[in-house]
Design an enzyme around this catalytic site. Structure first.
Site, short mmCIF file in Angstrom:
data_model
loop_
_atom_site.label_atom_id
_atom_site.label_comp_id
_atom_site.label_asym_id
_atom_site.label_seq_id
_atom_site.Cartn_x
_atom_site.Cartn_y
_atom_site.Cartn_z
N GLY A 1 2.30 2.64 10.72
CA GLY A 1 3.25 3.73 10.55
C GLY A 1 3.94 4.16 11.84
O GLY A 1 4.61 5.18 11.89
N GLU B 1 -5.53 -4.56 10.65
CA GLU B 1 -4.50 -3.54 10.83
C GLU B 1 -4.79 -2.75 12.10
O GLU B 1 -5.60 -1.80 12.07
CB GLU B 1 -4.50 -2.57 9.64
CG GLU B 1 -4.20 -3.24 8.31
CD GLU B 1 -3.62 -2.23 7.32
OE1 GLU B 1 -2.55 -2.51 6.79
OE2 GLU B 1 -4.23 -1.17 7.12
N GLU C 1 -7.06 4.98 7.66
CA GLU C 1 -6.85 6.40 7.32
C GLU C 1 -8.08 6.96 6.61
O GLU C 1 -8.42 8.13 6.77
CB GLU C 1 -5.58 6.54 6.45
CG GLU C 1 -4.33 6.33 7.31
CD GLU C 1 -3.15 5.71 6.57
OE1 GLU C 1 -3.14 5.69 5.33
OE2 GLU C 1 -2.24 5.22 7.28
N ASN D 1 0.87 -1.18 0.00
CA ASN D 1 0.00 0.00 0.00
C ASN D 1 0.90 1.24 0.00
O ASN D 1 1.44 1.60 1.04
CB ASN D 1 -0.90 -0.04 1.25
CG ASN D 1 -1.72 1.22 1.42
OD1 ASN D 1 -1.81 2.04 0.50
ND2 ASN D 1 -2.32 1.38 2.58
N LYS E 1 0.13 4.24 -0.34
CA LYS E 1 -0.52 5.46 0.20
C LYS E 1 -0.23 6.64 -0.74
O LYS E 1 -0.10 6.43 -1.95
CB LYS E 1 -0.07 5.71 1.64
CG LYS E 1 -0.26 4.46 2.51
CD LYS E 1 -0.13 4.72 3.97
CE LYS E 1 -0.31 3.40 4.71
NZ LYS E 1 -0.27 3.55 6.16
N HIS F 1 -9.56 1.36 4.73
CA HIS F 1 -8.31 1.56 5.48
C HIS F 1 -8.58 2.54 6.62
O HIS F 1 -9.38 3.46 6.48
CB HIS F 1 -7.23 2.10 4.54
CG HIS F 1 -5.88 2.10 5.17
ND1 HIS F 1 -5.50 3.06 6.06
CD2 HIS F 1 -4.84 1.24 5.07
CE1 HIS F 1 -4.27 2.79 6.48
NE2 HIS F 1 -3.86 1.68 5.90
N SER G 1 3.20 -1.76 10.49
CA SER G 1 4.64 -1.86 10.75
C SER G 1 5.20 -3.25 10.48
O SER G 1 6.14 -3.68 11.15
CB SER G 1 4.98 -1.37 12.16
OG SER G 1 4.62 0.00 12.30
P1 PGA Z 1 2.65 0.51 7.66
O1 PGA Z 1 1.20 0.69 7.01
O2 PGA Z 1 3.20 -0.77 7.15
O3 PGA Z 1 3.43 1.72 7.20
O4 PGA Z 1 2.45 0.49 9.15
C1 PGA Z 1 0.36 -0.40 6.78
C2 PGA Z 1 -0.94 0.10 6.19
O5 PGA Z 1 -1.43 1.13 6.65
O6 PGA Z 1 -1.50 -0.51 5.25
#
Ligand code: PGA
Length: 253
Positions: free
Chosen positions: A175, A169, A99, A9, A11, A97, A215
């Site tokens: 992140g 997640e 976000e 992903n 983003k 997601h 992460s």
């Molecule tokens: P990350 O994000 O691996 O940077 O923690 C995962 C995601 O949000 O899909």
């Protein structure tokens, strides 16, 4: 045996040239390494065609979008429909997601519509669920995840549901560099699979893919992927570096 899926992903990162370079580097890496999982790259909308061209040439990965409209077509400025994605040979779409839930106020009801739209266009939804730190500390994580799964997905009939991928997640792990331990992740994955079993039965529960995200990186992927109910990963930050992403793909067996 479920073949693992590793989805990157991206983003809202990379300009066009950087996207081209990253795809080329991932392809080179996948050609060199022994990879035994399905690889999906989810770039921003403007680079989808670049990615689907790369996927068609190399046959080493598939392409996903990061979002989709809940409308079919027409006067919805700025939206991208499931049919448009399908017309570009996009095979997957991340839906819900955290976000998008947080910054764009997407709720389970809207997400259920998005899931239906992509399935109607033969695109696999990667439906994301996960609790915040506050919810975990209040011991509400199971309830939150149950609601996200039930309200977003359980309106589907079995024939549609079996094409869904779920991603767990935990919001506190995204992140932040704080990964869920393999045991913490497995506990929730097993819980999600038990919900699916109750609703759709053993066969579908055994087939459905549940990915871990938050992460996940080249150092911790193996331990996470070794858990019985973890069927691969949804990778954010580590998918922006070809070497790390390919290493994670290699660890998914
Ligand atoms: P990350 O994000 O691996 O940077 O923690 C995962 C995601 O949000 O899909």
């Amino acid at each position: 045996m479920r073949r693992k899926i590793v989805a990157g992903n991206w983003k809202m990162n990379k300009d066009f040239d950087e996207a081209e370079t990253l795809i080329d580097d991932v392809v080179k890496g996948l050609e060199e390494e022994e990879v035994d999982c399905d690889v999906v790259i989810c770039p921003p909308f403007p680079y989808l065609e670049l990615a689907t061209d790369g996927a068609a040439d190399s046959e080493l990965f598939e392409v996903g979008a990061q979002n989709v409209s809940s409308f079919d077509s027409g006067a919805y400025t700025g939206e991208v429909s499931a049919a448009m994605l399908a017309s570009l040979d996009v095979n997957f779409c991340i839906i819900g997601h955290s976000e998008r839930r947080k910054y764009f106020n997407e709720d389970n009801a809207t997400l259920a519509v998005k899931v239906e739209k992509v399935l109607a266009n033969e695109i696999v939804p990667i439906y994301c669920v996960g609790e915040t730190l506050e919810e975990r500390e209040a011991n509400r994580h199971f309830d939150v995840i149950r609601r996200q799964v039930e309200e977003g997905l359980f309106g589907l009939d079995a024939a549609d549901f079996e094409n869904v991928v779920i991603a767990y997640e935990p919001v506190w792990a995204i992140g932040t560099g704080k990964t869920a331990t393999p045991e913490q992740a497995e506990e929730i994955h097993a819980f999600i699979r038990s919900l699916v079993k109750e609703k759709y039965g053993d066969d579908i529960a055994n087939e459905i893919h549940i990915l871990y995200g938050g992460s996940c990186n080249a150092k911790n992927a193996s331990a996470l992927f070794a858990q019985p109910d973890i069927d691969g990963g949804l990778i954010g930050g580590a998918s922006l570096k070809a070497e790390d992403f390919v290493s994670i793909c290699r660890q998914a067996k």
